[in-house]
Write an enzyme that holds these catalytic residues in place. Sequence first.
Site, PDB file in Angstrom:
ATOM      1  N   LYS A  79       2.458   4.381  -6.163  1.00 39.63           N
ATOM      2  CA  LYS A  79       1.120   4.069  -6.655  1.00 39.63           C
ATOM      3  C   LYS A  79       0.110   4.253  -5.529  1.00 39.63           C
ATOM      4  O   LYS A  79       0.098   3.489  -4.563  1.00 39.63           O
ATOM      5  CB  LYS A  79       1.052   2.625  -7.159  1.00 39.63           C
ATOM      6  CG  LYS A  79      -0.184   2.422  -8.020  1.00 39.63           C
ATOM      7  CD  LYS A  79      -0.575   0.970  -8.149  1.00 39.63           C
ATOM      8  CE  LYS A  79      -1.454   0.515  -7.024  1.00 39.63           C
ATOM      9  NZ  LYS A  79      -2.747   1.211  -6.904  1.00 39.63           N
ATOM     10  N   GLU A  95       3.645  -3.281   5.557  1.00 39.42           N
ATOM     11  CA  GLU A  95       2.838  -2.769   6.680  1.00 39.42           C
ATOM     12  C   GLU A  95       1.426  -3.259   6.414  1.00 39.42           C
ATOM     13  O   GLU A  95       0.757  -2.772   5.496  1.00 39.42           O
ATOM     14  CB  GLU A  95       2.863  -1.235   6.725  1.00 39.42           C
ATOM     15  CG  GLU A  95       4.229  -0.637   7.000  1.00 39.42           C
ATOM     16  CD  GLU A  95       4.687  -0.745   8.442  1.00 39.42           C
ATOM     17  OE1 GLU A  95       3.960  -1.341   9.272  1.00 39.42           O
ATOM     18  OE2 GLU A  95       5.781  -0.256   8.742  1.00 39.42           O
ATOM     19  N   CYS A 103      -5.290   0.780  10.470  1.00 43.38           N
ATOM     20  CA  CYS A 103      -4.611  -0.482  10.801  1.00 43.38           C
ATOM     21  C   CYS A 103      -4.291  -0.556  12.283  1.00 43.38           C
ATOM     22  O   CYS A 103      -4.123  -1.639  12.813  1.00 43.38           O
ATOM     23  CB  CYS A 103      -3.339  -0.605   9.972  1.00 43.38           C
ATOM     24  SG  CYS A 103      -2.298   0.841  10.105  1.00 43.38           S
ATOM     25  N   GLU A 119      -9.874  -8.433  10.942  1.00 40.39           N
ATOM     26  CA  GLU A 119      -9.783  -6.979  10.867  1.00 40.39           C
ATOM     27  C   GLU A 119     -11.029  -6.482  10.131  1.00 40.39           C
ATOM     28  O   GLU A 119     -11.174  -6.715   8.929  1.00 40.39           O
ATOM     29  CB  GLU A 119      -8.520  -6.579  10.112  1.00 40.39           C
ATOM     30  CG  GLU A 119      -8.347  -5.079  10.044  1.00 40.39           C
ATOM     31  CD  GLU A 119      -7.136  -4.656   9.237  1.00 40.39           C
ATOM     32  OE1 GLU A 119      -6.953  -5.155   8.110  1.00 40.39           O
ATOM     33  OE2 GLU A 119      -6.387  -3.799   9.725  1.00 40.39           O
TER      34      GLU A 119
HETATM   35  P1  NAD Z   1      -5.091  -3.456  -0.594  1.00 40.52           P
HETATM   36  O1  NAD Z   1      -4.053  -4.483  -0.274  1.00 40.52           O
HETATM   37  O2  NAD Z   1      -6.280  -3.878  -1.313  1.00 40.52           O
HETATM   38  O3  NAD Z   1      -4.426  -2.307  -1.481  1.00 40.52           O
HETATM   39  C1  NAD Z   1      -3.310  -1.560  -1.048  1.00 40.52           C
HETATM   40  C2  NAD Z   1      -2.568  -1.040  -2.257  1.00 40.52           C
HETATM   41  O4  NAD Z   1      -1.966  -2.146  -2.933  1.00 40.52           O
HETATM   42  C3  NAD Z   1      -3.449  -0.359  -3.294  1.00 40.52           C
HETATM   43  O5  NAD Z   1      -2.724   0.714  -3.882  1.00 40.52           O
HETATM   44  C4  NAD Z   1      -3.699  -1.469  -4.307  1.00 40.52           C
HETATM   45  O6  NAD Z   1      -3.995  -0.978  -5.588  1.00 40.52           O
HETATM   46  C5  NAD Z   1      -2.361  -2.199  -4.287  1.00 40.52           C
HETATM   47  N1  NAD Z   1      -2.419  -3.621  -4.657  1.00 40.52           N
HETATM   48  C6  NAD Z   1      -3.436  -4.493  -4.480  1.00 40.52           C
HETATM   49  N2  NAD Z   1      -3.090  -5.710  -4.951  1.00 40.52           N
HETATM   50  C7  NAD Z   1      -1.820  -5.600  -5.429  1.00 40.52           C
HETATM   51  C8  NAD Z   1      -0.902  -6.513  -6.032  1.00 40.52           C
HETATM   52  N3  NAD Z   1      -1.215  -7.803  -6.266  1.00 40.52           N
HETATM   53  N4  NAD Z   1       0.310  -6.051  -6.381  1.00 40.52           N
HETATM   54  C9  NAD Z   1       0.670  -4.771  -6.158  1.00 40.52           C
HETATM   55  N5  NAD Z   1      -0.162  -3.854  -5.608  1.00 40.52           N
HETATM   56  C10 NAD Z   1      -1.392  -4.268  -5.236  1.00 40.52           C
HETATM   57  O7  NAD Z   1      -5.418  -2.737   0.779  1.00 40.52           O
HETATM   58  P2  NAD Z   1      -6.470  -1.551   1.063  1.00 40.52           P
HETATM   59  O8  NAD Z   1      -7.817  -2.174   1.102  1.00 40.52           O
HETATM   60  O9  NAD Z   1      -6.206  -0.395   0.150  1.00 40.52           O
HETATM   61  O10 NAD Z   1      -6.004  -1.095   2.525  1.00 40.52           O
HETATM   62  C11 NAD Z   1      -6.502  -1.626   3.687  1.00 40.52           C
HETATM   63  C12 NAD Z   1      -5.477  -2.521   4.355  1.00 40.52           C
HETATM   64  O11 NAD Z   1      -4.253  -1.811   4.592  1.00 40.52           O
HETATM   65  C13 NAD Z   1      -5.911  -2.997   5.730  1.00 40.52           C
HETATM   66  O12 NAD Z   1      -5.640  -4.365   5.884  1.00 40.52           O
HETATM   67  C14 NAD Z   1      -5.030  -2.187   6.676  1.00 40.52           C
HETATM   68  O13 NAD Z   1      -4.826  -2.754   7.939  1.00 40.52           O
HETATM   69  C15 NAD Z   1      -3.779  -2.053   5.912  1.00 40.52           C
HETATM   70  N6  NAD Z   1      -2.986  -0.934   6.419  1.00 40.52           N
HETATM   71  C16 NAD Z   1      -1.842  -1.177   7.130  1.00 40.52           C
HETATM   72  C17 NAD Z   1      -1.099  -0.128   7.640  1.00 40.52           C
HETATM   73  C18 NAD Z   1       0.165  -0.373   8.422  1.00 40.52           C
HETATM   74  O14 NAD Z   1       0.958   0.547   8.519  1.00 40.52           O
HETATM   75  N7  NAD Z   1       0.384  -1.554   8.953  1.00 40.52           N
HETATM   76  C19 NAD Z   1      -1.501   1.182   7.422  1.00 40.52           C
HETATM   77  C20 NAD Z   1      -2.674   1.398   6.694  1.00 40.52           C
HETATM   78  C21 NAD Z   1      -3.401   0.321   6.185  1.00 40.52           C
END
Ligand code: NAD
Length: 453
Positions: A154, A229, A263, A355
């Site tokens: 997804k 992650e 991130c 962050e």
């Molecule tokens: P987000 O958590 O809002 O969404 C990430 C994904 O999860 C999206 O596809 C979203 O639709 C899905 N999602 C959201 N809520 C969900 C739920 N309850 N159940 C299942 N899926 C759900 O994050 P974002 O705003 O898209 O991304 C930014 C964040 O990602 C930042 O905190 C960043 O640090 C982190 N990030 C971490 C890494 C790493 O490798 N550690 C890499 C990239 C981004």
Amino acid sequence: MSTLSIINPSTEEPIRTVEMLDVEHTDQAIARSAKVAPSWRAVNPADRARLLRRFSEVVDAHIEELAQLEVANSGHTIGNARWEAGNVRDVLAYYAGAPERHSGRQIPVAGGVDVTFYEPLGVVGIIVPWNFPMPIAGWGLGPALAAGNTVVLKPATLTPLTATRLAELALEAGIPEYVFQVLVGDGASVGYRFVTHEAVRKVCFTGSNEAGRKIMAGCAEQVKRVTLELGGKSANIIFADANLEKAAAMAPYAVFDNAGQDCCARSRILVEENAYERFMELFEVAVKGVKVLDPSNEESEMGPLITGAHRASVAAYVEEENVAFRGSAPQGRGFWFAPTVLETPDRASRAFNEEIFGPVVSVVRFRDESEALEIANDGPYGLSGSIWTRDIGKALRVARGVETGALSVNSNSSVRYSTPFGGYKQSGIGRELGPDALLGFSEEKNVFLSTEE
Ligand code: NAD
């Protein structure tokens, strides 16, 4: 079926309408994935390797198309977007070498022979954030398929276009139908269904800590395997004996790359106090030199933020009295935000601790090694970081002391497909990439064969 308009963050113009799936579609896709899982795991290792190599080659033939799609959908600079598409190719090529090397062990025991096998989990659900749609899809997809799993993936609703295209390219490469499916839909419905559906045996999630916590708690219901992650607030630690010119010239790219939506962004710069003034002089020149331009311009080094709402969230962290200096950004349409440097006397401030996920960095002074470690380790995250010094002993002492998963010395690079990547503390659980990634997508089975008469 509802639809969603995809917006170009550089122009604020709609570029495409996509269909949003619901829970019923998700259940159908998971059922298809589970149905083809036995035939995919039965593909012999050399043929699975060949298919992954072909997938990598097909991606390679479409680098420019994928990169242009990412520029339009995500506002990534064209240079970064080409690297990201190339990273998918490289990850697939690297893990194409894995099926034929995923060996178990023969363990000496009494009365017989003991062997272990690595077996696929079944259906794996991969959930991807909007900041790096292509690489993060590839990091889950490559090793999951290589280990013999089928995948439902997804993408984030803001950025689904490249993942959708990768699924088409997989079919073109001969990966059998339904072995890799991309499902565009909401996190709370489609994404969370990966957590609650019993046929999905593992969830591989990258995103925010808030969603990560819900997913981990949900996975506990079925004792489901999970990799997380999550966020970061990493330190760039600069000692006075470092090559200050190089450290300062590279520091903007360690935090403003991808407009800070990374991130691994080194969003706290820690400078030893007797080098502070000199570092700031050099850093100001470097920040003002960052080329924030239309991301399709070959010269562009930083593009816009992903949405207007995200820009407002980034702006809320900036208190004018703490701004040391700023770079530039285009005016007019697009979600632009100029690189911003804060001198934060108050280490308890939100900007220093949360962050921000935008082009904002805080700089502080430290007295000695122990204070540098205390500041770097102060907080819930532990993802990446950099250490700049010419003293090898100090570099290693500090590297061992910083509580993060991916550090670099006299460099700001965190990610290589051949080395492990992941977080300490609340930055996540598990590791991706590197030589051992398949272990996260396999069960280890032990079989004892008696040799007694
Ligand atoms: P987000 O958590 O809002 O969404 C990430 C994904 O999860 C999206 O596809 C979203 O639709 C899905 N999602 C959201 N809520 C969900 C739920 N309850 N159940 C299942 N899926 C759900 O994050 P974002 O705003 O898209 O991304 C930014 C964040 O990602 C930042 O905190 C960043 O640090 C982190 N990030 C971490 C890494 C790493 O490798 N550690 C890499 C990239 C981004």
